[in-house]
Write an enzyme that holds these catalytic residues in place. Sequence first.
Site, PDB file in Angstrom:
ATOM      1  N   THR A 146      17.381   8.002 -16.534  1.00  0.00           N
ATOM      2  CA  THR A 146      18.656   7.206 -16.476  1.00  0.00           C
ATOM      3  C   THR A 146      19.199   7.198 -15.376  1.00  0.00           C
ATOM      4  OG1 THR A 146      20.979   6.564 -17.390  1.00  0.00           O
ATOM      5  CG2 THR A 146      20.045   8.832 -17.860  1.00  0.00           C
TER       6      THR A 146
ATOM      7  N   SER B 170      27.095  13.610 -20.198  1.00  0.00           N
ATOM      8  CA  SER B 170      26.515  13.653 -21.695  1.00  0.00           C
ATOM      9  C   SER B 170      25.985  14.293 -21.799  1.00  0.00           C
ATOM     10  CB  SER B 170      27.040  11.874 -21.945  1.00  0.00           C
ATOM     11  OG  SER B 170      24.986  12.052 -21.984  1.00  0.00           O
TER      12      SER B 170
ATOM     13  N   TYR C  83      24.168  13.557 -24.521  1.00  0.00           N
ATOM     14  CA  TYR C  83      22.614  12.234 -24.087  1.00  0.00           C
ATOM     15  C   TYR C  83      22.221  12.577 -22.761  1.00  0.00           C
ATOM     16  CZ  TYR C  83      20.260   8.159 -22.479  1.00  0.00           C
ATOM     17  OH  TYR C  83      20.197   7.447 -21.813  1.00  0.00           O
ATOM     18  N   HIS C  84      22.957  12.573 -22.143  1.00  0.00           N
ATOM     19  CA  HIS C  84      22.653  11.756 -20.593  1.00  0.00           C
ATOM     20  C   HIS C  84      22.155  13.202 -20.294  1.00  0.00           C
ATOM     21  CE1 HIS C  84      25.617   8.868 -19.238  1.00  0.00           C
ATOM     22  NE2 HIS C  84      24.423   8.330 -19.166  1.00  0.00           N
TER      23      HIS C  84
ATOM     24  N   LYS D  11      17.802  13.102 -20.737  1.00  0.00           N
ATOM     25  CA  LYS D  11      17.220  12.899 -19.882  1.00  0.00           C
ATOM     26  C   LYS D  11      17.091  13.684 -18.876  1.00  0.00           C
ATOM     27  CE  LYS D  11      16.996   9.057 -21.797  1.00  0.00           C
ATOM     28  NZ  LYS D  11      15.997   8.149 -22.338  1.00  0.00           N
TER      29      LYS D  11
HETATM   30  P1  NAD Z   1      18.106   1.644 -28.748  1.00  0.00           P
HETATM   31  O1  NAD Z   1      19.238   2.550 -29.233  1.00  0.00           O
HETATM   32  O2  NAD Z   1      18.246   0.212 -28.825  1.00  0.00           O
HETATM   33  O3  NAD Z   1      16.616   1.921 -29.320  1.00  0.00           O
HETATM   34  C1  NAD Z   1      15.846   2.976 -29.126  1.00  0.00           C
HETATM   35  C2  NAD Z   1      14.909   2.792 -30.491  1.00  0.00           C
HETATM   36  O4  NAD Z   1      14.480   4.163 -30.664  1.00  0.00           O
HETATM   37  C3  NAD Z   1      15.660   2.545 -31.902  1.00  0.00           C
HETATM   38  O5  NAD Z   1      15.183   1.423 -31.971  1.00  0.00           O
HETATM   39  C4  NAD Z   1      15.380   3.996 -32.641  1.00  0.00           C
HETATM   40  O6  NAD Z   1      15.295   3.591 -33.897  1.00  0.00           O
HETATM   41  C5  NAD Z   1      13.943   4.449 -31.743  1.00  0.00           C
HETATM   42  N1  NAD Z   1      14.254   5.812 -32.322  1.00  0.00           N
HETATM   43  C6  NAD Z   1      14.927   7.134 -31.471  1.00  0.00           C
HETATM   44  N2  NAD Z   1      14.267   7.993 -31.768  1.00  0.00           N
HETATM   45  C7  NAD Z   1      12.866   8.109 -32.446  1.00  0.00           C
HETATM   46  C8  NAD Z   1      12.839   8.372 -33.081  1.00  0.00           C
HETATM   47  N3  NAD Z   1      12.550   9.916 -33.698  1.00  0.00           N
HETATM   48  N4  NAD Z   1      11.400   8.294 -33.467  1.00  0.00           N
HETATM   49  C9  NAD Z   1      10.580   7.192 -33.379  1.00  0.00           C
HETATM   50  N5  NAD Z   1      11.743   5.610 -33.425  1.00  0.00           N
HETATM   51  C10 NAD Z   1      12.723   6.721 -32.616  1.00  0.00           C
HETATM   52  O7  NAD Z   1      18.151   1.687 -26.925  1.00  0.00           O
HETATM   53  P2  NAD Z   1      17.437   0.951 -25.877  1.00  0.00           P
HETATM   54  O8  NAD Z   1      19.374   0.596 -25.514  1.00  0.00           O
HETATM   55  O9  NAD Z   1      17.147  -0.130 -26.194  1.00  0.00           O
HETATM   56  O10 NAD Z   1      16.789   2.352 -24.965  1.00  0.00           O
HETATM   57  C11 NAD Z   1      16.104   2.775 -24.848  1.00  0.00           C
HETATM   58  C12 NAD Z   1      15.507   3.341 -23.896  1.00  0.00           C
HETATM   59  O11 NAD Z   1      15.864   3.151 -22.742  1.00  0.00           O
HETATM   60  C13 NAD Z   1      16.616   4.923 -24.578  1.00  0.00           C
HETATM   61  O12 NAD Z   1      15.474   5.894 -24.017  1.00  0.00           O
HETATM   62  C14 NAD Z   1      17.558   4.693 -23.321  1.00  0.00           C
HETATM   63  O13 NAD Z   1      17.730   5.902 -22.938  1.00  0.00           O
HETATM   64  C15 NAD Z   1      17.380   4.060 -22.041  1.00  0.00           C
HETATM   65  N6  NAD Z   1      18.139   3.408 -21.420  1.00  0.00           N
HETATM   66  C16 NAD Z   1      18.605   2.395 -21.825  1.00  0.00           C
HETATM   67  C17 NAD Z   1      20.040   1.769 -20.754  1.00  0.00           C
HETATM   68  C18 NAD Z   1      20.404   0.650 -22.174  1.00  0.00           C
HETATM   69  O14 NAD Z   1      21.869   0.341 -21.550  1.00  0.00           O
HETATM   70  N7  NAD Z   1      20.817   0.175 -22.844  1.00  0.00           N
HETATM   71  C19 NAD Z   1      20.204   2.605 -20.060  1.00  0.00           C
HETATM   72  C20 NAD Z   1      19.224   2.861 -19.500  1.00  0.00           C
HETATM   73  C21 NAD Z   1      18.631   3.680 -19.856  1.00  0.00           C
HETATM   74  N1  USQ Z   2      32.917   2.203 -19.973  1.00  0.00           N
HETATM   75  C1  USQ Z   2      34.326   1.735 -19.644  1.00  0.00           C
HETATM   76  N2  USQ Z   2      35.246   0.663 -20.715  1.00  0.00           N
HETATM   77  C2  USQ Z   2      33.773   0.326 -22.011  1.00  0.00           C
HETATM   78  C3  USQ Z   2      32.702   1.735 -21.661  1.00  0.00           C
HETATM   79  C4  USQ Z   2      32.993   2.214 -20.591  1.00  0.00           C
HETATM   80  O1  USQ Z   2      35.208   1.580 -18.684  1.00  0.00           O
HETATM   81  O2  USQ Z   2      34.462  -0.331 -23.231  1.00  0.00           O
HETATM   82  C5  USQ Z   2      32.905   2.759 -18.064  1.00  0.00           C
HETATM   83  C6  USQ Z   2      32.698   4.219 -19.285  1.00  0.00           C
HETATM   84  O3  USQ Z   2      33.482   5.426 -19.003  1.00  0.00           O
HETATM   85  C7  USQ Z   2      31.710   4.509 -17.666  1.00  0.00           C
HETATM   86  C8  USQ Z   2      31.173   2.769 -17.544  1.00  0.00           C
HETATM   87  O4  USQ Z   2      32.215   2.505 -17.894  1.00  0.00           O
HETATM   88  O5  USQ Z   2      31.744   5.114 -16.496  1.00  0.00           O
HETATM   89  C9  USQ Z   2      29.515   3.125 -18.382  1.00  0.00           C
HETATM   90  O6  USQ Z   2      29.567   3.380 -19.551  1.00  0.00           O
HETATM   91  P1  USQ Z   2      28.466   2.603 -20.756  1.00  0.00           P
HETATM   92  O7  USQ Z   2      29.587   3.121 -21.891  1.00  0.00           O
HETATM   93  O8  USQ Z   2      28.244   1.085 -20.484  1.00  0.00           O
HETATM   94  O9  USQ Z   2      27.197   3.390 -20.050  1.00  0.00           O
HETATM   95  P2  USQ Z   2      26.594   5.055 -20.274  1.00  0.00           P
HETATM   96  O10 USQ Z   2      27.409   5.671 -21.185  1.00  0.00           O
HETATM   97  O11 USQ Z   2      26.648   5.699 -19.087  1.00  0.00           O
HETATM   98  O12 USQ Z   2      25.111   4.375 -21.182  1.00  0.00           O
HETATM   99  C10 USQ Z   2      24.814   3.955 -20.878  1.00  0.00           C
HETATM  100  C11 USQ Z   2      23.446   3.204 -22.230  1.00  0.00           C
HETATM  101  C12 USQ Z   2      22.496   4.364 -21.814  1.00  0.00           C
HETATM  102  C13 USQ Z   2      21.807   4.988 -20.266  1.00  0.00           C
HETATM  103  C14 USQ Z   2      23.441   4.607 -19.722  1.00  0.00           C
HETATM  104  C15 USQ Z   2      22.827   4.634 -17.911  1.00  0.00           C
HETATM  105  O13 USQ Z   2      24.093   3.954 -23.161  1.00  0.00           O
HETATM  106  O14 USQ Z   2      21.730   4.753 -22.196  1.00  0.00           O
HETATM  107  O15 USQ Z   2      21.478   5.596 -20.299  1.00  0.00           O
HETATM  108  O16 USQ Z   2      23.925   3.127 -19.358  1.00  0.00           O
HETATM  109  S1  USQ Z   2      23.921   5.381 -16.633  1.00  0.00           S
HETATM  110  O17 USQ Z   2      24.925   4.333 -17.249  1.00  0.00           O
HETATM  111  O18 USQ Z   2      22.967   4.428 -15.357  1.00  0.00           O
HETATM  112  O19 USQ Z   2      23.098   6.333 -16.583  1.00  0.00           O
END
Ligand code: NAD
Ligand code: USQ
Length: 382
Positions: A144, A179, A181-182, A185
């Site tokens: 991420t 966070s 979560y981050h 990663k």
């Molecule tokens: P999502 O939660 O929709 O999908 C993740 C999937 O992984 C889910 O279906 C969940 O059931 C499965 N999963 C989680 N833990 C598991 C485990 N232990 N075993 C088997 N399956 C498991 O999330 P997403 O938005 O599709 O994100 C996918 C990936 O991309 C993540 O790694 C996330 O960090 C990364 N990512 C997402 C975004 C975003 O904006 N959505 C941005 C940057 C990176």
């Molecule tokens: N934010 C707002 N209002 C909202 C929601 C979010 O102002 O209603 C702000 C947050 O404070 C933050 C930014 O928008 O500054 C992004 O937040 P987000 O919730 O859209 O995204 P984030 O928490 O960063 O996480 C999402 C995905 C995560 C992925 C990440 C990419 O859930 O899986 O890793 O985007 S990145 O941001 O580049 O790390």
Amino acid sequence: MRILITGGDGFCGWPTALYLSRQGHQIAILDNEMRREWDHELGIGSLIPLPTMEERVAEWQKHTTSPFRAYHVDMRDYDALATAIIEFQPEAIVHFAEQRSAPYSMIDRDHAIFTQTNNIIGTLNLLYIMKEIAPDCHLIKLGTMGEYGTPNIDIEEGYLTIEYKGRTDTLPYPKQPPSMYHLSKVHDTHNIAFACRSWNLRATDLNQGVVYGVQTEETLTHPLLTNRFDYDEVFGTALNRFCVEAAVAHPLTVYGQGGQTRGFINIKDTVRCIEIAALNPAQPGEMRVYNQFTEEFSVQDLANRVQHAAQGLGFNASIDHLTNPRVELEQHYYHAAHTKLIELGLEPHLLNEEEIRTIIQMAIAQKDRVRMEKIKPTVTWR
Ligand code: NAD
Ligand code: USQ
């Protein structure tokens, strides 16, 4: 190619699986459907009703002639994961299967520990299986952009060349994740880099920005193939949330001053980036890092754009500046490199008013399903 997609039932994984399948690749998705359990835990759910994993897989099998199958496996279960990989013999593994919500990881200590153990153990299992069973396989891992934080210098793609006391080296770019979560990663990144260095594995770490949009050409083919659409405070992300808020006349929830700037990418480009990485594998021993986003926006910019698009559809959206539940800079420098995927052929879908209107209209169509009480942020970082 034979491509295994972990997290293939999720928001990014499902459309990626369908897209790669349509390109003629043999696809297996692997997921334990845990994401659907977190919906129940929090009393939330996709705005567009979701079929079960079994139903959507069975439906896609009617639309493709390429082999397409699913494994119901938990990434933390080494034996089950190894069995699936031995059986499927993937040439590339796209690893999406992690807990991906920053707010979810910040609910309390239990959720932080769950997020880090789930994500880190799953990735470690995969690395050990690759070492023992599939050393030639290419790992395409979703990282991420948030791993880098918001430094006051340009962000590079994974590595930074620095000169110090007359000597020069290229080192991993410093990480300041915002966070629990981050942080998971970042820990994964170190483990993958170690595995490439020590065991000669090949990996591409895709540092993806915030994904917006919902559907792709393939997910629109049939209602049972739809993608999920999250808008709640925990799993909803900035632009998609604002579009739903506009659709239900909820003030747009900008946290703090709104100067928080991030990289964003359309889901239609996510699927293409994965294809590009798969078709251009890393070399043995190489840990490549690509920044996977196409444009930078501040949260305020996005709110303004959604407000304007909503006006175009004939209604007013107001913007609220809420007390920021997160600990993050609200005004800062942000300039991140993102040229490597473009050089390999990515042609970005840039954000325009039509795209925003499409998301708002999708939300209007499901307006009655919006749980208004799940929009305002309640999870705090402090
Ligand atoms: P999502 O939660 O929709 O999908 C993740 C999937 O992984 C889910 O279906 C969940 O059931 C499965 N999963 C989680 N833990 C598991 C485990 N232990 N075993 C088997 N399956 C498991 O999330 P997403 O938005 O599709 O994100 C996918 C990936 O991309 C993540 O790694 C996330 O960090 C990364 N990512 C997402 C975004 C975003 O904006 N959505 C941005 C940057 C990176
Ligand atoms: N934010 C707002 N209002 C909202 C929601 C979010 O102002 O209603 C702000 C947050 O404070 C933050 C930014 O928008 O500054 C992004 O937040 P987000 O919730 O859209 O995204 P984030 O928490 O960063 O996480 C999402 C995905 C995560 C992925 C990440 C990419 O859930 O899986 O890793 O985007 S990145 O941001 O580049 O790390």
